[in-house]
Motif scaffolding. Structure first.
Motif, PDB file in Angstrom:
ATOM      1  N   UNK A  61       6.475   6.817  18.968  1.00  0.00           N
ATOM      2  CA  UNK A  61       6.796   8.230  18.786  1.00  0.00           C
ATOM      3  C   UNK A  61       5.774   9.174  19.403  1.00  0.00           C
ATOM      4  N   UNK A  62       4.499   8.805  19.384  1.00  0.00           N
ATOM      5  CA  UNK A  62       3.445   9.765  19.707  1.00  0.00           C
ATOM      6  C   UNK A  62       2.570   9.444  20.897  1.00  0.00           C
ATOM      7  N   UNK A  63       2.721   8.289  21.501  1.00  0.00           N
ATOM      8  CA  UNK A  63       1.828   7.895  22.589  1.00  0.00           C
ATOM      9  C   UNK A  63       1.906   8.891  23.736  1.00  0.00           C
ATOM     10  N   UNK A  64       0.733   9.321  24.221  1.00  0.00           N
ATOM     11  CA  UNK A  64       0.672  10.199  25.385  1.00  0.00           C
ATOM     12  C   UNK A  64       0.040   9.432  26.536  1.00  0.00           C
ATOM     13  N   UNK A  65       0.742   9.314  27.653  1.00  0.00           N
ATOM     14  CA  UNK A  65       0.212   8.570  28.801  1.00  0.00           C
ATOM     15  C   UNK A  65      -1.127   9.115  29.261  1.00  0.00           C
ATOM     16  N   UNK A  66      -1.956   8.225  29.773  1.00  0.00           N
ATOM     17  CA  UNK A  66      -3.267   8.602  30.292  1.00  0.00           C
ATOM     18  C   UNK A  66      -3.253   8.376  31.796  1.00  0.00           C
TER      19      UNK A  66
END
Length: 141
Positions: A61-66
């Motif tokens: 739900x919350x992962x933000x790509x780096x």
């Protein structure tokens, strides 16, 4: 975030929308709506999606790509990519704060550095290493 993660994870697993729909018990159209951001699945379907991809619900739900380290999708459960560290003039590195928190590494802790010329380096707490070595020693007696 959720819909982007869903798309990335589905593609990483090599699944079509139809194949993923079968795994979680919904229609292909439901997957398409989730990926478009038009709707979101209920909690049970999210659990099934996370299980299918081998990630946590939170990462789904919350992962933000780096972009800096090129990781576009959440890592599998229990796996981490903390980023790049720089080796100082005297060979020192700074362990990222998130890694120190997850692995409970505090100032003054002793760490063991292991190396394999084919695979690279591994760093672990000395207490864990010594416990493992002791267990191996006891098994071989």
């Amino acid at each position: 975030m959720f819909h982007d993660n869903l798309i990335q994870l589905r593609k990483l697993k090599g699944l079509t929308q139809e194949a993923l729909a079968e795994k979680v018990g919904v229609t292909r159209q439901a997957i398409a709506k989730w990926e478009a951001g038009d709707s979101v699945p209920d909690l049970e379907k999210c659990r099934l999606l996370a299980e299918t991809f081998g990630v946590t619900l939170d990462d789904l739900a919350n992962y933000e790509p780096d972009a800096e380290i090129g990781q576009n999708a959440p890592p599998p459960k229990g796996k981490h990519l903390f980023g790049v560290v720089t080796v100082g003039d005297k060979g020192q590195i700074v362990i990222p704060a998130k890694a120190r928190k997850i692995f409970q590494i505090a100032p003054g802790d002793a760490l063991v550095v292991l190396g394999d010329e084919g695979s690279g380096l591994a760093i672990l707490k000395a207490s864990s290493f010594l416990s493992m070595a002791d267990a191996i020693r006891k098994q071989s007696q």
